[in-house]
Design a protein around this motif. Structure first.
Motif: not given
Lengths: 207, 448
Positions: A27, A54, A83, A87, A90, A93, A152, A156, A159
């Motif tokens: 990410v 991500g 994603y 992400e 979510h 987050n 995180r 991830g 997902l």
């Protein structure tokens, strides 16, 4: 650009041609940079690539350091599964944003209730509201942001897990697994347990 | 009477293919033949494969069956990087960010613990990159001694951390120890002067020599330097030459007059070799040689996997009569030498520099051209060799020597070659290594 870009759960229609490389970009900007390097090397070596991406530069904290994500990659043999939006959405987050909104709303309502029942000055009420918001900000920074950062990688993985299961069912094992950052490491660790003999690294050329 | 037991500390040992491994292998064989039980403490194959990148598995086949090998892992990498991703536990695998944070917060405490446990380079006041190996080796020796006590500890260096490990083991278990210097620690081999080491390192070496039963060196020049520097311990200094493996020497082949000459060089090629001068000399001399003459080079390019490309870029092309035949496994060395008419021995440095190939080539019974400084250890050794020509690293001199050596090769008859081989037989590795066994066995005499 990115004609082969897929969203989550569209991967079922895609079967990578053998041999293929699995790139878990993560990410962060650094992860994205590594992933792009790996994809470039894979495609130049005639390998198909499935890239779980991500990263979204709109969500990065330093927009002045924008990286050119232009069309220098040949996407004809690459499927990019993005994603980043999922992400971001979510609950772990988005909990911080939700908290801020609630606190803002809640503190106003507290302010109204207190002013109705007690004889306090407007200045004292403002102070009370500021104090509640400050507490919420600190909680967000010290607790929620850290929890979100720590988990995180797991988010991830949750997902992309079903897509990976699909690939496991339908495709031969990849020739290499490349991961970009600490968050993608969680995905790499999980995937490494599925394809036990596939080399896992941060760079394709060293495998 | 029970067989005596030798604890042999040899960091570089098969499957490593580093240059010191052949001496270590010969040492083990010599003690095994002399009726000793031998336990070798070395490091893991993983280190040689992943971090050094120089391995020859065929060397493992040469180990005597009775010899016990104990592998004590060592790494230059932080421990967490050494773990394969699949070996990581749930927390490390799923929460890498948390683990990294914890590691960084606890680093100072962990460093302190490592120093106190002897697992850090700061645990000992010596200059050596392998200091973290000492404590695990001492611990392994302690557990080995419980089941099978040893009578002597022999350590080979570099790394010189093995010497300190031997000293500690010796003190703990009250057994004598001998140190085998494959290279000098206190001296720079290239210049012959003192090496750039900290005062603490010189003190450590003095302490190690003082407490040792004996110190073994590979040539007289190094022994003399040590005898002079540590004059109070001069009687402890000995020489055990590297010797050659009889399996590396082919049977004598008669040369057909008029055939092209094969000039052969074999060994682990490094940028310290005077290769540029030899290639230039080859360019000078080639046109005067019969058709089909070749300059043939065999061996690994550097001790590390990453050094090969730079070296290979300096080689002449095949159309210039040059052949690089690649790495030559130990079992193929005799085959390489069987076609060689003139052996070239390129060496760097001064009196302290000899190499295993110096003795190997001496035993071939073919003309030799040794390229090294005049005071070089290789040239000093070849002074007594009837077929050797020594020259400095100068293209014209090398070209002249190559021409003379080719003439000599044409004139040599097979009986003369056999005669030279017999003379050199005393340098056979296991024969030479008997001296090492005698030095160690003298400690048993002292104890009884």
């Amino acid at each position: 650009m990115r004609e082969s870009q897929a969203t989550l759960r569209e991967i079922e229609a895609y079967l990578p041609a053998e041999p293929w490389v699995l790139v878990l970009g993560g990410v962060t900007r650094e992860g994205n940079r590594r992933a792009r390097r790996a994809v470039r090397e894979a495609t130049s070596g005639g390998l198909s690539t499935v890239w779980f991406d991500g990263f979204d530069e709109r969500h990065e904290d330093a927009p002045e350091m924008r990286v050119d994500l232009g069309d220098d990659l040949d996407y004809s043999n690459v499927v990019v599964v993005c994603y980043a939006d999922e992400e971001r959405a979510h609950w772990l987050n988005s909990a911080g944003d939700a908290l801020t909104q609630r606190v803002e709303k809640g503190s106003r309502s507290i302010e109204e209730k207190v002013s109705r029942r007690f004889d306090v000055t407007a200045k004292a009420l403002r102070r009370l509201r500021m104090w509640v918001e400050k507490l919420a900000r600190r909680f967000r920074k010290l607790v929620l942001r850290r929890l979100s950062h720590i988990f995180r990688g797991l988010v991830g993985w949750s997902l992309i897990e079903s897509d990976i299961e699909t690939l496991e069912r339908t495709a031969a094992p990849p020739v290499a697994i490349v991961y970009g950052d600490d968050h993608a490491f969680t995905q790499a660790w999980r995937v490494a347990k599925i394809w036990m003999h596939v080399p896992v690294s941060t760079e394709l050329r060293h495998q | 009477m029970a067989r005596p037991h030798l604890l042999y500390l040899a960091f570089f040992f098969p499957p490593s293919r580093s240059s010191g491994v052949y001496r270590a292998l010969a040492t083990v064989k010599a003690f095994d033949r002399a009726g000793w039980d031998v336990t070798v403490v070395t490091t893991s194959s993983r280190f040689f494969e992943e971090e050094i990148g120089s391995v020859d598995d065929s060397l493992l086949e040469e180990l005597p069956a009775n010899v016990r090998i104990e592998r004590v892992d060592f790494s230059f990498r932080p421990p967490e990087l050494n773990k394969q991703i699949r070996e990581l536990g749930w927390v490390a695998g799923n929460l890498p960010v948390l683990m990294r944070g914890l590691r960084s917060r606890t680093k100072r405490a962990r460093d302190f613990v490592d120093v106190m446990r002897g697992r850090s380079g700061d645990s000992y006041e010596m200059d050596d990159r392998y200091l973290a190996w000492i404590e695990p080796v001492v611990a392994r020796a302690r557990s080995l001694a419980q089941s099978n006590p040893f009578d002597h500890v022999l350590a080979t260096g570099n790394p010189y951390s093995s010497f300190e490990a031997a000293r500690i083991i010796s003190a703990v278990h009250d057994v004598p120890y001998t140190i085998d210097y494959r290279d000098p620690w206190a001296f720079d081999m290239r210049t012959g002067g003192l090496a750039r080491l900290s005062p603490q390192t010189f003190s450590a070496e003095r302490r190690i020599i003082e407490e040792a039963h004996a110190c073994v060196h590979v040539n007289e020049a190094i022994k003399e330097a040590y005898s002079s520097r540590y004059s109070e311990f001069a009687e402890k200094q000995h020489v055990v030459v590297n010797g050659f493996d009889s399996g590396s020497i082919p049977s004598v082949r008669e040369r057909q007059p008029g055939d092209g000459f094969i000039f052969g060089m074999l060994g682990t090629v490094t940028d310290l070799w005077p290769l540029a001068e030899i290639f230039e000399a080859w360019g000078i001399v080639r046109s005067s040689l019969p058709r089909g003459s070749r300059l043939r080079l065999g061996g690994h390019l550097g001790y590390f996997a990453w050094s090969a490309d730079a070296l290979q870029s300096t080689f002449p092309g095949r159309d210039e009569g040059f052949e690089y035949v690649g790495a030559v496994p130990k079992t193929e060395v005799a085959s390489f030498y069987s076609e060689v008419d003139v052996a070239l021995v390129p060496l760097f440095g001064g009196p302290m520099v000899t190499a295993g190939k110096v003795l190997e080539v001496a035993a071939l019974g073919v003309p030799i051209v040794c390229v090294q400084r005049e005071d070089g250890g290789g040239r000093r050794f070849y002074r007594s060799h009837p077929l050797a020509l020594g020259v400095g690293p100068d293209p014209d001199s090398i070209a002249t020597a190559m021409t003379d050596a080719a003439k000599l090769a044409d004139e040599l008859d097979i009986d003369r070659r056999k005669e030279v081989r017999e003379q050199m037989g005393r340098w056979e590795r296991l024969t030479a290594m008997r001296e090492m066994v005698s030095i160690v066995e003298s400690s048993l005499d002292h104890r009884t």
